[in-house]
Design a protein around this motif. Structure first.
Motif, PDB file in Angstrom:
ATOM      1  N   ALA A 179     -45.603  14.082  34.396  1.00 15.67           N
ATOM      2  CA  ALA A 179     -46.362  14.588  33.247  1.00 15.67           C
ATOM      3  C   ALA A 179     -47.675  13.837  33.069  1.00 15.67           C
ATOM      4  N   GLU A 180     -47.646  12.530  33.247  1.00 12.84           N
ATOM      5  CA  GLU A 180     -48.861  11.718  33.107  1.00 12.84           C
ATOM      6  C   GLU A 180     -49.879  12.074  34.187  1.00 12.84           C
ATOM      7  N   LYS A 181     -49.434  12.268  35.399  1.00 11.86           N
ATOM      8  CA  LYS A 181     -50.353  12.592  36.487  1.00 11.86           C
ATOM      9  C   LYS A 181     -50.913  14.003  36.335  1.00 11.86           C
ATOM     10  N   VAL A 182     -50.120  14.935  35.820  1.00 12.69           N
ATOM     11  CA  VAL A 182     -50.625  16.287  35.559  1.00 12.69           C
ATOM     12  C   VAL A 182     -51.713  16.230  34.488  1.00 12.69           C
ATOM     13  N   ALA A 183     -51.463  15.512  33.401  1.00 16.21           N
ATOM     14  CA  ALA A 183     -52.443  15.409  32.320  1.00 16.21           C
ATOM     15  C   ALA A 183     -53.730  14.750  32.795  1.00 16.21           C
ATOM     16  N   ALA A 184     -53.621  13.799  33.717  1.00 14.65           N
ATOM     17  CA  ALA A 184     -54.794  13.104  34.248  1.00 14.65           C
ATOM     18  C   ALA A 184     -55.453  13.860  35.393  1.00 14.65           C
ATOM     19  N   ASN A 185     -54.850  14.969  35.799  1.00 13.97           N
ATOM     20  CA  ASN A 185     -55.336  15.770  36.931  1.00 13.97           C
ATOM     21  C   ASN A 185     -55.448  14.925  38.194  1.00 13.97           C
ATOM     22  N   ASP A 186     -54.471  14.054  38.401  1.00 13.89           N
ATOM     23  CA  ASP A 186     -54.436  13.188  39.577  1.00 13.89           C
ATOM     24  C   ASP A 186     -53.678  13.911  40.686  1.00 13.89           C
ATOM     25  N   ARG A 187     -54.374  14.818  41.340  1.00 16.06           N
ATOM     26  CA  ARG A 187     -53.722  15.658  42.338  1.00 16.06           C
ATOM     27  C   ARG A 187     -53.288  14.876  43.569  1.00 16.06           C
ATOM     28  N   GLY A 188     -54.048  13.874  43.916  1.00 17.37           N
ATOM     29  CA  GLY A 188     -53.650  13.053  45.049  1.00 17.37           C
ATOM     30  C   GLY A 188     -52.303  12.408  44.822  1.00 17.37           C
ATOM     31  N   LEU A 223     -49.999  13.437  42.674  1.00 15.07           N
ATOM     32  CA  LEU A 223     -48.972  14.467  42.543  1.00 15.07           C
ATOM     33  C   LEU A 223     -48.510  14.967  43.914  1.00 15.07           C
ATOM     34  N   ILE A 224     -49.448  15.165  44.819  1.00 13.61           N
ATOM     35  CA  ILE A 224     -49.074  15.630  46.155  1.00 13.61           C
ATOM     36  C   ILE A 224     -48.214  14.586  46.864  1.00 13.61           C
ATOM     37  N   GLU A 225     -48.406  13.319  46.498  1.00 11.95           N
ATOM     38  CA  GLU A 225     -47.600  12.229  47.073  1.00 11.95           C
ATOM     39  C   GLU A 225     -46.453  11.826  46.145  1.00 11.95           C
ATOM     40  N   ALA A 226     -46.050  12.719  45.235  1.00  7.16           N
ATOM     41  CA  ALA A 226     -45.091  12.361  44.183  1.00  7.16           C
ATOM     42  C   ALA A 226     -43.785  11.809  44.732  1.00  7.16           C
ATOM     43  N   VAL A 227     -43.283  12.388  45.803  1.00  8.29           N
ATOM     44  CA  VAL A 227     -41.986  11.954  46.318  1.00  8.29           C
ATOM     45  C   VAL A 227     -42.120  10.635  47.077  1.00  8.29           C
ATOM     46  N   GLU A 228     -43.339  10.220  47.377  1.00 11.08           N
ATOM     47  CA  GLU A 228     -43.577   8.916  47.996  1.00 11.08           C
ATOM     48  C   GLU A 228     -43.996   7.887  46.953  1.00 11.08           C
ATOM     49  N   GLN A 229     -44.775   8.306  45.940  1.00 14.06           N
ATOM     50  CA  GLN A 229     -45.365   7.365  44.996  1.00 14.06           C
ATOM     51  C   GLN A 229     -44.625   7.275  43.668  1.00 14.06           C
ATOM     52  N   GLY A 230     -43.989   8.347  43.236  1.00 10.87           N
ATOM     53  CA  GLY A 230     -43.386   8.391  41.914  1.00 10.87           C
ATOM     54  C   GLY A 230     -42.204   7.436  41.786  1.00 10.87           C
ATOM     55  N   PRO A 231     -41.983   6.884  40.592  1.00 11.34           N
ATOM     56  CA  PRO A 231     -40.851   5.974  40.380  1.00 11.34           C
ATOM     57  C   PRO A 231     -39.519   6.698  40.533  1.00 11.34           C
ATOM     58  N   MET A 232     -38.628   6.117  41.301  1.00 12.86           N
ATOM     59  CA  MET A 232     -37.296   6.670  41.544  1.00 12.86           C
ATOM     60  C   MET A 232     -37.361   8.092  42.115  1.00 12.86           C
ATOM     61  N   ALA A 233     -38.428   8.374  42.853  1.00 12.52           N
ATOM     62  CA  ALA A 233     -38.660   9.738  43.322  1.00 12.52           C
ATOM     63  C   ALA A 233     -37.572  10.217  44.274  1.00 12.52           C
ATOM     64  N   ARG A 234     -37.185   9.392  45.217  1.00  8.64           N
ATOM     65  CA  ARG A 234     -36.184   9.818  46.186  1.00  8.64           C
ATOM     66  C   ARG A 234     -34.812   9.998  45.546  1.00  8.64           C
ATOM     67  N   GLN A 235     -34.530   9.240  44.491  1.00  8.31           N
ATOM     68  CA  GLN A 235     -33.268   9.444  43.788  1.00  8.31           C
ATOM     69  C   GLN A 235     -33.275  10.785  43.063  1.00  8.31           C
ATOM     70  N   ASN A 236     -34.432  11.189  42.582  1.00  7.90           N
ATOM     71  CA  ASN A 236     -34.539  12.464  41.892  1.00  7.90           C
ATOM     72  C   ASN A 236     -34.650  13.642  42.844  1.00  7.90           C
ATOM     73  N   HIS A 237     -35.187  13.389  44.033  1.00  9.43           N
ATOM     74  CA  HIS A 237     -35.344  14.462  45.019  1.00  9.43           C
ATOM     75  C   HIS A 237     -34.868  13.997  46.391  1.00  9.43           C
ATOM     76  N   PRO A 238     -33.555  13.838  46.554  1.00 11.00           N
ATOM     77  CA  PRO A 238     -33.046  13.486  47.882  1.00 11.00           C
ATOM     78  C   PRO A 238     -33.328  14.574  48.915  1.00 11.00           C
ATOM     79  N   SER A 239     -33.521  15.798  48.453  1.00  8.03           N
ATOM     80  CA  SER A 239     -33.973  16.907  49.277  1.00  8.03           C
ATOM     81  C   SER A 239     -35.240  17.464  48.634  1.00  8.03           C
ATOM     82  N   MET A 240     -36.146  17.983  49.446  1.00  7.92           N
ATOM     83  CA  MET A 240     -37.458  18.389  48.935  1.00  7.92           C
ATOM     84  C   MET A 240     -37.484  19.805  48.368  1.00  7.92           C
TER      85      MET A 240
END
Length: 278
Positions: free
Chosen positions: A195-204, A206-223
């Protein structure tokens, strides 16, 4: 003709269509608050194909691609018409962008498409075309997919990515979560980061969300359930998006919804869509 937005919605469990929840309430209101689209192009997490594939049948069947639910779920139908002309036009746009798109006249609408549409547009009288994801392709590839079909919004086509802001079914099945359970911290950390990255329009980011986001792999073990988000992001133009809805079902399924682009933004922003109050 008003430019349609690009939306990302979280569809959760198939029984979203039956079970009372804030996400269900949101979707039931959504269709009444948007200008009626000429057609809907929906990208579902449950349609995976090597090449971008668009349903091109005139009357797509309702696919009950799930098990373990009662007869009421399997009896449900969503008899929306298809739009072969739109499918061919979208395929041509994708090919012009270097994507080897094809059409499929036999495939119907899976539950990632018809469940949320049955809530938002229960009359099933708006033509629907479904577009596949490709699990063998990257978030950047899906973003480019969205960019290629973005001009359809100017023609009155509502573009919807249907997946999940978080989607860890192993945690769901091994936990003791109920439909109204509180979200664990690892779910909240990731959904709020998005939500924070969407509001900031940080597309870079967001596109790397599953690599950069906190606990991303736990939330998306499959893409699969995050890939429609990137298509919606790419289809929405260059401006910042907006979170329209925030809730969870069964604790681990963040049901957030986002808008990208569209002249109806001010109207949508003025509504109470279940966001927490300050």
């Amino acid at each position: 003709m008003t430019q349609q937005p690009s939306l990302f919605i979280s569809h959760g469990a198939p029984t979203l269509v039956l079970d009372a929840s804030p996400a269900r309430d949101f979707l039931e209101r959504l269709g009444t608050q948007l200008e009626r689209p000429k057609a809907i192009l929906i990208i579902s997490a449950h349609f995976d194909a090597r090449n971008p594939t668009l349903t091109s049948g005139a009357a797509p069947r309702t696919i009950h691609d799930f098990g373990g639910f009662g007869p009421e779920m399997h009896a449900m139908q969503y008899p929306a018409p298809g739009d072969p002309e739109l499918a061919e036009r979208a395929a041509a746009m994708l090919r012009a962008s270097g994507l080897d798109a094809v059409t499929d006249g036999e495939r119907g609408l899976d539950h990632g498409a018809w469940v949320p549409l049955k809530l938002a547009y229960p009359e099933a009288d708006i033509p629907v075309v479904q577009l596949s994801i490709s699990m063998n392709q990257s978030p950047e590839w899906h973003y480019r997919l969205g960019q290629a079909i973005a001009p359809l919004r100017d023609e009155g086509v509502l573009i919807i990515g249907s997946g999940g802001t978080t989607h860890n079914l192993r945690a769901f099945f091994t936990g003791s979560y109920k439909i109204d359970s509180d979200a664990p911290e690892w779910v909240t950390l990731f959904s709020e980061w998005v939500a924070e990255k969407v509001a900031a329009n940080d597309r870079g980011a967001l596109i790397e969300a599953v690599e950069q986001g906190p606990m991303a792999r736990q939330n998306h073990p499959s893409m699969d359930h995050i890939l429609p988000f990137f298509v919606a992001l790419g289809a929405g133009g260059e401006g910042a998006g907006e979170r329209l809805h925030q809730s969870t079902t069964y604790g681990v399924l963040a049901m957030d919804a986002y808008r990208f682009g569209g002249e109806v933004a001010a109207q949508l922003s003025s509504l109470d869509y279940g966001l927490p109050k300050d």
